[in-house]
Design a protein around this motif. Structure first.
Motif, PDB file in Angstrom:
ATOM      1  N   ALA A 175      -3.803  -3.105   2.126  1.00 43.95           N
ATOM      2  CA  ALA A 175      -4.579  -2.226   1.246  1.00 43.95           C
ATOM      3  C   ALA A 175      -5.246  -1.166   2.110  1.00 43.95           C
ATOM      4  O   ALA A 175      -6.052  -1.480   2.990  1.00 43.95           O
ATOM      5  CB  ALA A 175      -5.633  -3.023   0.488  1.00 43.95           C
ATOM      6  N   VAL A 176      -4.898   0.097   1.875  1.00 43.98           N
ATOM      7  CA  VAL A 176      -5.474   1.193   2.660  1.00 43.98           C
ATOM      8  C   VAL A 176      -6.256   2.116   1.735  1.00 43.98           C
ATOM      9  O   VAL A 176      -5.909   2.282   0.562  1.00 43.98           O
ATOM     10  CB  VAL A 176      -4.380   1.992   3.400  1.00 43.98           C
ATOM     11  CG1 VAL A 176      -3.645   1.089   4.386  1.00 43.98           C
ATOM     12  CG2 VAL A 176      -3.403   2.605   2.421  1.00 43.98           C
ATOM     13  N   PRO A 177      -7.349   2.695   2.224  1.00 45.33           N
ATOM     14  CA  PRO A 177      -8.139   3.609   1.390  1.00 45.33           C
ATOM     15  C   PRO A 177      -7.280   4.708   0.781  1.00 45.33           C
ATOM     16  O   PRO A 177      -6.416   5.282   1.454  1.00 45.33           O
ATOM     17  CB  PRO A 177      -9.178   4.163   2.363  1.00 45.33           C
ATOM     18  CG  PRO A 177      -9.319   3.110   3.415  1.00 45.33           C
ATOM     19  CD  PRO A 177      -7.938   2.536   3.573  1.00 45.33           C
ATOM     20  N   ASP A 178      -7.528   5.018  -0.487  1.00 43.76           N
ATOM     21  CA  ASP A 178      -6.742   6.023  -1.199  1.00 43.76           C
ATOM     22  C   ASP A 178      -7.424   7.381  -1.065  1.00 43.76           C
ATOM     23  O   ASP A 178      -8.113   7.856  -1.964  1.00 43.76           O
ATOM     24  CB  ASP A 178      -6.614   5.627  -2.669  1.00 43.76           C
ATOM     25  CG  ASP A 178      -5.657   6.536  -3.433  1.00 43.76           C
ATOM     26  OD1 ASP A 178      -4.870   7.239  -2.776  1.00 43.76           O
ATOM     27  OD2 ASP A 178      -5.702   6.533  -4.679  1.00 43.76           O
ATOM     28  N   GLY A 179      -7.261   8.010   0.094  1.00 43.78           N
ATOM     29  CA  GLY A 179      -7.841   9.321   0.337  1.00 43.78           C
ATOM     30  C   GLY A 179      -9.258   9.239   0.869  1.00 43.78           C
ATOM     31  O   GLY A 179      -9.860   8.170   0.971  1.00 43.78           O
ATOM     32  N   ASP A 180      -9.813  10.386   1.180  1.00 41.39           N
ATOM     33  CA  ASP A 180     -11.148  10.442   1.781  1.00 41.39           C
ATOM     34  C   ASP A 180     -12.249  10.012   0.817  1.00 41.39           C
ATOM     35  O   ASP A 180     -13.252   9.438   1.223  1.00 41.39           O
ATOM     36  CB  ASP A 180     -11.432  11.860   2.284  1.00 41.39           C
ATOM     37  CG  ASP A 180     -10.518  12.249   3.444  1.00 41.39           C
ATOM     38  OD1 ASP A 180     -10.013  11.330   4.121  1.00 41.39           O
ATOM     39  OD2 ASP A 180     -10.304  13.457   3.648  1.00 41.39           O
ATOM     40  N   ALA A 217      -5.314  -9.095  -0.514  1.00 42.02           N
ATOM     41  CA  ALA A 217      -4.637  -8.217   0.455  1.00 42.02           C
ATOM     42  C   ALA A 217      -5.557  -8.003   1.639  1.00 42.02           C
ATOM     43  O   ALA A 217      -6.761  -8.259   1.566  1.00 42.02           O
ATOM     44  CB  ALA A 217      -4.275  -6.879  -0.197  1.00 42.02           C
ATOM     45  N   LYS A 218      -4.987  -7.511   2.733  1.00 38.50           N
ATOM     46  CA  LYS A 218      -5.766  -7.265   3.945  1.00 38.50           C
ATOM     47  C   LYS A 218      -5.924  -5.764   4.184  1.00 38.50           C
ATOM     48  O   LYS A 218      -4.965  -5.000   4.038  1.00 38.50           O
ATOM     49  CB  LYS A 218      -5.097  -7.910   5.159  1.00 38.50           C
ATOM     50  CG  LYS A 218      -5.145  -9.431   5.152  1.00 38.50           C
ATOM     51  CD  LYS A 218      -4.540 -10.014   6.419  1.00 38.50           C
ATOM     52  CE  LYS A 218      -4.679 -11.533   6.453  1.00 38.50           C
ATOM     53  NZ  LYS A 218      -4.097 -12.116   7.687  1.00 38.50           N
ATOM     54  N   ILE A 219      -7.133  -5.373   4.544  1.00 40.63           N
ATOM     55  CA  ILE A 219      -7.422  -3.986   4.908  1.00 40.63           C
ATOM     56  C   ILE A 219      -7.222  -3.852   6.418  1.00 40.63           C
ATOM     57  O   ILE A 219      -7.850  -4.568   7.202  1.00 40.63           O
ATOM     58  CB  ILE A 219      -8.860  -3.608   4.530  1.00 40.63           C
ATOM     59  CG1 ILE A 219      -9.071  -3.790   3.019  1.00 40.63           C
ATOM     60  CG2 ILE A 219      -9.168  -2.175   4.945  1.00 40.63           C
ATOM     61  CD1 ILE A 219     -10.519  -3.629   2.581  1.00 40.63           C
ATOM     62  N   PRO A 220      -6.329  -2.984   6.874  1.00 42.81           N
ATOM     63  CA  PRO A 220      -6.087  -2.860   8.323  1.00 42.81           C
ATOM     64  C   PRO A 220      -7.352  -2.416   9.068  1.00 42.81           C
ATOM     65  O   PRO A 220      -8.243  -1.770   8.500  1.00 42.81           O
ATOM     66  CB  PRO A 220      -4.992  -1.796   8.409  1.00 42.81           C
ATOM     67  CG  PRO A 220      -4.365  -1.769   7.055  1.00 42.81           C
ATOM     68  CD  PRO A 220      -5.456  -2.102   6.096  1.00 42.81           C
ATOM     69  N   ASP A 221      -7.404  -2.760  10.353  1.00 37.63           N
ATOM     70  CA  ASP A 221      -8.523  -2.330  11.180  1.00 37.63           C
ATOM     71  C   ASP A 221      -8.321  -0.881  11.633  1.00 37.63           C
ATOM     72  O   ASP A 221      -7.359  -0.203  11.205  1.00 37.63           O
ATOM     73  CB  ASP A 221      -8.722  -3.259  12.382  1.00 37.63           C
ATOM     74  CG  ASP A 221      -7.510  -3.301  13.317  1.00 37.63           C
ATOM     75  OD1 ASP A 221      -6.665  -2.374  13.262  1.00 37.63           O
ATOM     76  OD2 ASP A 221      -7.415  -4.256  14.104  1.00 37.63           O
ATOM     77  N   ALA A 222      -9.205  -0.387  12.503  1.00 38.39           N
ATOM     78  CA  ALA A 222      -9.149   1.022  12.926  1.00 38.39           C
ATOM     79  C   ALA A 222      -7.846   1.369  13.634  1.00 38.39           C
ATOM     80  O   ALA A 222      -7.426   2.528  13.647  1.00 38.39           O
ATOM     81  CB  ALA A 222     -10.339   1.326  13.843  1.00 38.39           C
ATOM     82  N   GLN A 223      -7.172   0.363  14.202  1.00 40.75           N
ATOM     83  CA  GLN A 223      -5.898   0.593  14.884  1.00 40.75           C
ATOM     84  C   GLN A 223      -4.704   0.400  13.946  1.00 40.75           C
ATOM     85  O   GLN A 223      -3.549   0.468  14.364  1.00 40.75           O
ATOM     86  CB  GLN A 223      -5.745  -0.358  16.079  1.00 40.75           C
ATOM     87  CG  GLN A 223      -6.612  -0.009  17.274  1.00 40.75           C
ATOM     88  CD  GLN A 223      -8.081  -0.332  17.017  1.00 40.75           C
ATOM     89  OE1 GLN A 223      -8.397  -1.399  16.486  1.00 40.75           O
ATOM     90  NE2 GLN A 223      -8.957   0.589  17.379  1.00 40.75           N
ATOM     91  N   LYS A 225      -3.959  -2.361  12.360  1.00 42.21           N
ATOM     92  CA  LYS A 225      -3.437  -3.728  12.425  1.00 42.21           C
ATOM     93  C   LYS A 225      -4.170  -4.629  11.427  1.00 42.21           C
ATOM     94  O   LYS A 225      -5.345  -4.418  11.131  1.00 42.21           O
ATOM     95  CB  LYS A 225      -3.589  -4.292  13.842  1.00 42.21           C
ATOM     96  CG  LYS A 225      -2.788  -3.527  14.889  1.00 42.21           C
ATOM     97  CD  LYS A 225      -2.979  -4.150  16.274  1.00 42.21           C
ATOM     98  CE  LYS A 225      -2.163  -3.416  17.324  1.00 42.21           C
ATOM     99  NZ  LYS A 225      -2.346  -4.004  18.678  1.00 42.21           N
ATOM    100  N   LEU A 226      -3.446  -5.661  10.948  1.00 45.12           N
ATOM    101  CA  LEU A 226      -4.061  -6.630  10.047  1.00 45.12           C
ATOM    102  C   LEU A 226      -4.787  -7.690  10.858  1.00 45.12           C
ATOM    103  O   LEU A 226      -4.264  -8.198  11.863  1.00 45.12           O
ATOM    104  CB  LEU A 226      -2.992  -7.295   9.173  1.00 45.12           C
ATOM    105  CG  LEU A 226      -2.197  -6.364   8.240  1.00 45.12           C
ATOM    106  CD1 LEU A 226      -1.215  -7.182   7.415  1.00 45.12           C
ATOM    107  CD2 LEU A 226      -3.135  -5.577   7.335  1.00 45.12           C
ATOM    108  N   VAL A 227      -6.001  -8.026  10.436  1.00 44.39           N
ATOM    109  CA  VAL A 227      -6.792  -9.042  11.124  1.00 44.39           C
ATOM    110  C   VAL A 227      -6.157 -10.408  10.874  1.00 44.39           C
ATOM    111  O   VAL A 227      -5.895 -10.768   9.722  1.00 44.39           O
ATOM    112  CB  VAL A 227      -8.251  -9.033  10.615  1.00 44.39           C
ATOM    113  CG1 VAL A 227      -9.058 -10.127  11.293  1.00 44.39           C
ATOM    114  CG2 VAL A 227      -8.871  -7.661  10.857  1.00 44.39           C
ATOM    115  N   PRO A 228      -5.867 -11.170  11.928  1.00 45.97           N
ATOM    116  CA  PRO A 228      -5.266 -12.503  11.730  1.00 45.97           C
ATOM    117  C   PRO A 228      -6.209 -13.429  10.966  1.00 45.97           C
ATOM    118  O   PRO A 228      -7.430 -13.258  10.974  1.00 45.97           O
ATOM    119  CB  PRO A 228      -5.040 -13.004  13.161  1.00 45.97           C
ATOM    120  CG  PRO A 228      -5.101 -11.790  14.034  1.00 45.97           C
ATOM    121  CD  PRO A 228      -6.048 -10.847  13.360  1.00 45.97           C
TER     122      PRO A 228
END
Length: 614
Positions: A175-180, A217-223, A225-228
């Motif tokens: 799950a990634v932010p949908d725009g700014d 769902a997992k929100i990726p970190d700043a890099q 990547k998904l947090v284990p």
């Protein structure tokens, strides 16, 4: 449905549901309103659900490439259920509810589970909406929860993935932010989800105008990547069709696509799906990715989801109990009319004499009594847990108060409420087939379908092994064992009261001994402090724990049936109840010794056998 007298006894004589009307929340109700709800649900189940049970088993859901096709009977049953108001029966008046005790709602839903479990009582829809009432924003509650409670929309629970069934730490849906400006959406912080979800009950259909998916769902970190593990899991509302803040459909499909239907052993009337999120088939605003709205805080998805999972587990326990009850009633009716064989007597069998009905044979009575003890005991346990829900919501608050004690007891009992009926009411269904003999496994009689439907419940909402690990690995230890102590106190109180009744004194002693064995085994299992040692035999522990709980339930029911005294009993229902209690103490409770021996010794046989030896 002749189990109604049993239901009335459990609800009114044993649990004293009428006394709940003395609480402010339920003050508008009475025995008359409770009975009216039960009568209505019994009628709908009899008229709309029961006649369709075989239809939905043989006419499975099918996908024509555009939509899922269900028999008209399913549409009719769902419409009748939604119109009854039972989806929101226990909710506040302000959101269209009846403010019924949950105990009464659970009792009413038992009719639907017995009549056709795979049409059901919209368990996931109400659980989904209840989760949002606790963890959702006011706008999410207004738009999504209220439309689910009204029956206008349906709900699901999307946890499992093809590569990660029960292992939620291995979820990879992103799950990634949908725009700014994603945080400014009035329906909640807006994300785009991509991934696949498997085994989603009611994941697609045309019964309602929209489906509200609750998705882990997992929100990726700043890099990126998904947090284990489970720390990175968040929870999202993902509607099938896009909506506005007034709850109106915008006309745009969300990027959620049906990838296929799973065809199951049982519960064939329920659509079971593989869903693809964000594959680009239905781009929203020209962009791939399913739109989802964050529920609660990022990374706290499992905390929110457990609210729904625990409710679903108790619902599965009720479904298993009532499938067992349906098989029991079918096999009892058969045994009362099927002539076969002749009585055993001093003169031997005389072929010139007429045959007797099979209920006159001792072994058939054994099988019927086993079913009765499993199914009526399981139903009592489900209603007891439902009463704990009412105590938690309306009892005296504060640490050590009625509400807090109910919360903790419910934590300890939930694995049993789910697992015990799914194992032993399945055994009841197996015995029902046995009573019918060769006819039992033909489709001319319903008992084979009841068994198939019930076999799924040991897997639904957390497998048997997961429930066992939860019980021994977490529930009996939580808050320094206070939940187990509370349960032990209630068991000891029943044994003390029953010991004063000569007819029940032996059973009271047996229950006291069983409780001591469970407590000793709990300590022994954890004596090394190593989870690997303790949990190697978690399932036998859960079986013994469950049998002890059911023995407690049966002793309490027997004591109530005798009104705490020794008056001669002639009423057939009471005689039957006491007989079932006696059966459980003579035939079932002694089994716990074998189960607990491997727990106490931390027997390594299963854990240490080399893989190649299998």
């Amino acid at each position: 449905m002749s189990f109604r007298p049993t239901l009335d006894f459990l609800l009114y004589d044993w649990l004293d549901a009428e006394s709940l009307n003395g609480r402010e929340r339920f003050a508008d109700h009475s025995r008359e309103t409770f009975d009216a709800v039960l009568d209505t649900c019994e009628r709908i189940a009899r008229e709309k659900y029961a006649p369709a049970n075989r239809i939905v088993d043989t006419q499975e859901p099918r996908f024509d490439g555009e939509r899922v096709i269900l028999p008209q009977a399913t549409h009719d049953a769902h419409a009748a259920f939604a119109a009854s108001g039972m989806l929101s029966a226990a909710q506040d008046y302000e959101i269209g509810g009846m403010q019924l005790p949950y105990t009464v709602q659970a009792a009413a839903n038992s009719f639907f589970a017995m009549a056709s479990v795979s049409i059901g009582s919209n368990l996931l829809t109400s659980g989904n909406a209840n989760l949002l009432l606790v963890h959702g924003t006011p706008m999410q509650q207004e738009v999504f929860a209220k439309n689910e409670f009204s029956g206008r929309w349906a709900g699901t629970m999307c946890l499992s993935e093809p590569q990660a069934g029960s292992s939620l730490s291995d979820v990879v849906t992103r799950a990634v932010p949908d725009g700014d400006g994603f945080e400014a959406d009035p329906l909640g912080p807006r994300y785009r989800l991509t991934g696949n979800k498997m085994w989603i009950s009611s994941g697609d259909h045309e019964l309602t105008e929209n489906i509200v998916h609750i998705v882990l769902a997992k929100i990726p970190d700043a890099q990126g990547k998904l947090v284990p593990g489970t720390r990175g899991i968040s929870l999202f509302i993902v509607p099938k069709r896009m909506v506005d803040t007034a709850g109106a459909l915008t006309g745009e499909r969300n990027d959620v696509a049906l990838a296929g239907l799973n065809h199951k052993l049982g519960w064939r009337g329920t659509t079971n799906t593989l869903l693809n999120f964000g594959e680009g088939r239905f781009p929203v605003g020209g962009q791939a990715g399913a739109v989802g709205y964050l529920v609660g805080q990022p990374g706290k998805g499992l905390h929110c989801m457990f609210h729904m999972m625990n409710e679903a587990r108790i619902g599965i326990g009720m479904a298993a109990s009532m499938l067992g009850m349906a098989g029991y009633e079918a096999s009892l009716a058969y045994a009362r009319q099927r002539p076969q064989g002749r009585p055993v007597g001093p003169a031997g069998k005389d072929a010139a004499k007429p045959q007797v009905r099979i209920i006159e044979h001792a072994d058939v009575r054994r099988m019927l009594l086993a079913q009765k003890s499993y199914c009526e005991g399981a139903l009592a346990l489900q209603l007891y847990c439902a009463r704990l829900v009412d105590e938690q919501k309306t009892g005296a608050a504060g640490p050590g108060g009625v509400a807090d004690d109910a919360r903790l007891l419910l934590e300890v009992l939930t694995p049993i409420a789910k697992s015990w009926p799914s194992e032993w009411c399945l055994e009841a269904n197996s015995l029902a087939i046995q009573v019918l003999g060769g006819y039992g496994y033909t489709r001319d009689f319903p008992v084979e379908q009841y068994w198939r439907d019930n076999r799924l419940n040991m897997i639904h909402e957390g497998t048997h092994g997961i429930q066992a690990a939860d019980l021994l690995g977490r529930k009996v230890l939580m808050e320094e064992g206070r939940g187990l102590s509370l349960l032990a106190d209630r068991i000891a109180d029943t044994a003390r009261r029953a010991s004063a009744v000569p007819a029940l004194a032996d059973d009271a002693r047996a229950l006291t001994d069983a409780l001591a064995q469970v407590q000793s085994a709990t300590r022994a299992a954890w004596s090394t402090g190593e989870p690997r040692d303790a949990l190697a035999n978690a399932v036998p522990y859960m079986q013994a724990f469950g049998h002890t709980v059911l023995a407690w339930i049966w002793l309490d029911l027997a004591h109530r049936s005798l009104h705490g005294g020794n008056a001669a009993v002639t009423d057939p229902a009471t005689v039957g109840r006491l007989g079932a209690a006696s059966y459980f103490f003579r035939y079932e409770l002694p089994k716990i010794g074998a189960w607990l021996r491997v727990v106490e010794t931390r027997d390594p046989t299963c854990a240490e056998l080399p893989e190649e030896a299998f």
